[in-house]
Write a protein that holds these residues in place. Structure first.
Motif, PDB file in Angstrom:
ATOM      1  N   LYS A   1      48.860  16.692 -22.786  1.00 40.34           N
ATOM      2  CA  LYS A   1      48.864  17.931 -22.276  1.00 40.34           C
ATOM      3  C   LYS A   1      47.406  18.014 -21.742  1.00 40.34           C
ATOM      4  N   VAL A   2      47.531  18.438 -20.569  1.00 39.77           N
ATOM      5  CA  VAL A   2      46.285  18.426 -19.687  1.00 39.77           C
ATOM      6  C   VAL A   2      45.349  19.494 -20.262  1.00 39.77           C
ATOM      7  N   LYS A   3      44.030  19.343 -20.564  1.00 43.91           N
ATOM      8  CA  LYS A   3      43.089  20.501 -20.854  1.00 43.91           C
ATOM      9  C   LYS A   3      42.206  20.626 -19.977  1.00 43.91           C
ATOM     10  N   THR A   4      41.196  20.119 -19.591  1.00 52.77           N
ATOM     11  CA  THR A   4      40.188  20.437 -18.586  1.00 52.77           C
ATOM     12  C   THR A   4      40.219  19.463 -17.312  1.00 52.77           C
ATOM     13  N   VAL A   5      40.158  19.846 -15.968  1.00 53.83           N
ATOM     14  CA  VAL A   5      40.199  19.057 -14.799  1.00 53.83           C
ATOM     15  C   VAL A   5      38.923  19.444 -14.338  1.00 53.83           C
ATOM     16  N   THR A   6      38.090  18.404 -14.093  1.00 53.68           N
ATOM     17  CA  THR A   6      36.471  18.415 -13.261  1.00 53.68           C
ATOM     18  C   THR A   6      36.828  17.986 -11.627  1.00 53.68           C
ATOM     19  N   ILE A   7      36.693  18.692 -10.806  1.00 54.53           N
ATOM     20  CA  ILE A   7      36.622  18.170  -9.300  1.00 54.53           C
ATOM     21  C   ILE A   7      35.226  17.994  -9.087  1.00 54.53           C
ATOM     22  N   SER A   8      34.924  16.857  -8.436  1.00 57.85           N
ATOM     23  CA  SER A   8      33.421  16.640  -8.065  1.00 57.85           C
ATOM     24  C   SER A   8      33.296  16.122  -6.868  1.00 57.85           C
ATOM     25  N   LYS A   9      32.311  16.199  -5.869  1.00 55.86           N
ATOM     26  CA  LYS A   9      32.030  15.870  -4.502  1.00 55.86           C
ATOM     27  C   LYS A   9      30.961  14.727  -4.662  1.00 55.86           C
ATOM     28  N   ASN A  10      30.934  13.687  -4.202  1.00 54.38           N
ATOM     29  CA  ASN A  10      29.615  12.560  -4.254  1.00 54.38           C
ATOM     30  C   ASN A  10      29.094  12.810  -2.742  1.00 54.38           C
ATOM     31  N   CYS A  11      27.882  12.231  -2.906  1.00 59.63           N
ATOM     32  CA  CYS A  11      27.306  12.230  -1.402  1.00 59.63           C
ATOM     33  C   CYS A  11      27.777  11.747  -0.242  1.00 59.63           C
ATOM     34  N   SER A  12      28.942  11.020  -0.327  1.00 64.99           N
ATOM     35  CA  SER A  12      29.897  10.419   0.678  1.00 64.99           C
ATOM     36  C   SER A  12      30.935  11.373   1.043  1.00 64.99           C
ATOM     37  N   ASN A  13      31.029  12.637   0.660  1.00 61.67           N
ATOM     38  CA  ASN A  13      32.047  13.357   0.722  1.00 61.67           C
ATOM     39  C   ASN A  13      33.409  13.087   0.520  1.00 61.67           C
ATOM     40  N   GLN A  14      33.166  12.293  -0.814  1.00 62.71           N
ATOM     41  CA  GLN A  14      34.626  11.968  -1.382  1.00 62.71           C
ATOM     42  C   GLN A  14      34.756  12.822  -2.660  1.00 62.71           C
ATOM     43  N   TYR A  15      36.109  13.249  -2.888  1.00 60.01           N
ATOM     44  CA  TYR A  15      36.429  14.014  -3.984  1.00 60.01           C
ATOM     45  C   TYR A  15      37.107  13.217  -5.304  1.00 60.01           C
ATOM     46  N   PHE A  16      36.656  13.630  -6.338  1.00 62.04           N
ATOM     47  CA  PHE A  16      37.403  12.908  -7.571  1.00 62.04           C
ATOM     48  C   PHE A  16      37.736  13.914  -8.590  1.00 62.04           C
ATOM     49  N   ALA A  17      38.675  13.717  -9.275  1.00 61.20           N
ATOM     50  CA  ALA A  17      39.260  14.566 -10.482  1.00 61.20           C
ATOM     51  C   ALA A  17      39.354  14.049 -11.716  1.00 61.20           C
ATOM     52  N   ALA A  18      38.262  14.328 -12.484  1.00 65.44           N
ATOM     53  CA  ALA A  18      38.041  13.635 -13.879  1.00 65.44           C
ATOM     54  C   ALA A  18      39.389  14.693 -14.658  1.00 65.44           C
ATOM     55  N   ILE A  19      40.154  14.015 -15.453  1.00 68.70           N
ATOM     56  CA  ILE A  19      41.152  14.825 -16.116  1.00 68.70           C
ATOM     57  C   ILE A  19      41.046  14.599 -17.620  1.00 68.70           C
ATOM     58  N   LEU A  20      40.605  15.718 -18.159  1.00 69.00           N
ATOM     59  CA  LEU A  20      40.720  15.416 -19.791  1.00 69.00           C
ATOM     60  C   LEU A  20      42.157  15.808 -20.549  1.00 69.00           C
ATOM     61  N   PHE A  21      42.904  15.168 -21.097  1.00 68.07           N
ATOM     62  CA  PHE A  21      44.095  15.226 -21.622  1.00 68.07           C
ATOM     63  C   PHE A  21      44.218  14.959 -23.025  1.00 68.07           C
ATOM     64  N   ASP A  22      44.925  15.440 -23.953  1.00 66.50           N
ATOM     65  CA  ASP A  22      45.378  15.207 -25.242  1.00 66.50           C
ATOM     66  C   ASP A  22      46.618  14.487 -25.301  1.00 66.50           C
ATOM     67  N   ASP A  23      46.385  13.245 -26.008  1.00 71.07           N
ATOM     68  CA  ASP A  23      47.576  12.321 -26.243  1.00 71.07           C
ATOM     69  C   ASP A  23      48.245  12.248 -27.476  1.00 71.07           C
ATOM     70  N   CYS A  24      47.656  13.429 -28.349  1.00 71.55           N
ATOM     71  CA  CYS A  24      48.219  13.596 -29.746  1.00 71.55           C
ATOM     72  C   CYS A  24      48.464  12.240 -30.304  1.00 71.55           C
ATOM     73  N   LYS A  25      47.434  11.211 -29.823  1.00 68.23           N
ATOM     74  CA  LYS A  25      47.503   9.940 -30.938  1.00 68.23           C
ATOM     75  C   LYS A  25      46.386   9.986 -31.809  1.00 68.23           C
ATOM     76  N   ASP A  26      46.240   9.402 -32.984  1.00 74.21           N
ATOM     77  CA  ASP A  26      45.186   9.219 -33.901  1.00 74.21           C
ATOM     78  C   ASP A  26      44.386   8.283 -33.427  1.00 74.21           C
ATOM     79  N   LYS A  27      43.112   8.496 -33.728  1.00 78.46           N
ATOM     80  CA  LYS A  27      42.106   7.241 -33.190  1.00 78.46           C
ATOM     81  C   LYS A  27      42.257   6.084 -34.246  1.00 78.46           C
ATOM     82  N   PRO A  28      42.370   4.715 -33.789  1.00 78.28           N
ATOM     83  CA  PRO A  28      42.647   3.770 -34.358  1.00 78.28           C
ATOM     84  C   PRO A  28      41.679   3.485 -35.552  1.00 78.28           C
ATOM     85  N   SER A  29      41.934   3.173 -36.475  1.00 77.17           N
ATOM     86  CA  SER A  29      40.775   2.562 -37.722  1.00 77.17           C
ATOM     87  C   SER A  29      40.326   1.146 -37.229  1.00 77.17           C
TER      88      SER A  29
END
Length: 374
Positions: free
Chosen positions: A111-139
């Motif tokens: 499930k997609v949670k938060t999406v952060t759109i960013s632009k760097n100094c070279s006018n490139q756009y990136f999207a960092a997608i935070l999502f919940d995969d419902c998986k437990d953290k491995p021990s």
């Protein structure tokens, strides 16, 4: 928030500013063209920025953040979407914008949670997608191969098994080109289109340096995590080391903190152990065979012989072996004490907290999103 503080002597919280947004939309129509939740998220982020600033003022030893300032339109910019963003095969669907073509370089499984759109100094756009995969953290399990890593400048990393990874010296390869582009930028008239073009050229060189460094660090950290179960490095005050003007440039370009951050989150994702050893642990001056410690060992001495057992040591390999052994001692002691055994070394009372996120790494020598699309 500044005006309220001048008038009443009290500031506004991020939530209080968030409630003023409907009134501001009536005064400034251009605010209505932006997705409302993006504006609300900005207010909350501003509240966090002020909290960090005031907490830093209360704690004299912890310089956490400076006073929040207005952002420049020429620098890096970003916007956050807390929800209602859809990811399809070759595009992102953003509220009030629509479909935006994107290169999805890894599948989004969850499930997609938060999406952060960013632009760097070279006018490139990136999207960092935070999502919940419902998986437990491995021990994590300490059983397996353990490795100690000594970070340096001549060799970027020296491991306890004898491997040496050369320092790529990335900035040196682009320094001449960067200097030329910056000279061209300085000659352009401020506010002109040619200055904007020249600034983009400087940003392009910086982006190449960043990409080169990131590629090297990602590949090396992935290799180390895949081959080992326990990874031990040394926690150093890199910011303090930067005060040495003879080594500051070399330390800045090598990226120790970024490398250790990558090691930590990759190890946690694989169920492996990342361990830091205290910066005052005498890893270089201690013989790993008989544990005899020499009194002084200048940086220009790369090989030395133990007076007790007559073992000849490579300074960096000996340090990495000692780091590995000390890290295993900390893990097996079961006390959770991450301080090294060196009672003869005096420690200052006002040291900063150990934190890999604050780029504290081994001696001598960005929240990681679950998925990204470009």
């Amino acid at each position: 928030m500044n005006q309220t503080y001048k008038e009443t002597g009290k500031g506004l919280s991020g939530y209080a500013v968030k409630k003023i947004i409907p009134q501001l939309k009536k005064e400034y129509e251009w605010l209505t063209s932006t997705y409302s939740q993006c504006l609300q998220q900005v207010c909350l982020n501003l509240g966090v920025a002020f909290n960090n600033f005031f907490s830093a003022r209360r704690c004299a030893n912890e310089k956490r953040a400076k006073y929040p300032r207005f952002k420049s339109k020429h620098s890096k910019q970003s916007i956050q979407y807390p929800q209602n963003v859809k990811v399809v095969d070759s595009c992102l669907t953003l509220p009030k914008i629509g479909d935006v073509t994107a290169i999805i370089h890894r599948p989004i499984e969850g499930k997609v949670k938060t999406v952060t759109i960013s632009k760097n100094c070279s006018n490139q756009y990136f999207a960092a997608i935070l999502f919940d995969d419902c998986k437990d953290k491995p021990s994590s399990n300490p059983e397996g191969k353990a490795i100690g890593i000594d970070l340096g400048l001549t060799h970027f990393a020296v491991t306890s098994d004898g491997s040496k990874f050369d320092n790529p010296r990335i900035l040196n390869k682009y320094e001449k080109n960067l200097k030329l582009k910056q000279q061209q930028l300085s000659r352009k008239q401020k506010g002109s289109n040619n200055r904007i073009k020249a600034r983009n050229k400087v940003g392009f060189v910086h982006r190449k340096i960043t990409n080169y460094r990131g590629d090297f660090l990602h590949k090396l950290s992935r290799r180390i995590v895949n081959e080992n179960q326990v990874i031990v490095v040394e926690n150093l005050n890199v910011k303090g080391m930067m005060q040495n003007h003879k080594l500051a440039k070399s330390i800045h370009q090598v990226g120790w903190g970024m490398f250790c951050t990558m090691l930590k989150y990759k190890a946690e994702m694989e169920g492996k152990i990342y361990q830091e050893v205290d910066r005052f642990f005498p890893s270089s001056k201690t013989c790993h065979v008989c544990l005899n410690q020499v009194g002084s060992l200048p940086l220009d001495i790369r090989f030395w012989t133990c007076d007790n057992c007559q073992t000849r040591h490579d300074r960096d390999i000996n340090a990495s072996i000692n780091l590995r052994d000390e890290g295993l001692r900390i893990l097996t002691s079961g006390t959770g004490d991450n301080k090294a055994c060196c009672p003869d070394v005096s420690r200052s009372k006002g040291g900063r907290k150990k934190s890999t996120a604050a780029l504290s790494v081994g001696q001598e020598a960005y929240t990681v999103p679950s998925g990204q699309c470009r």
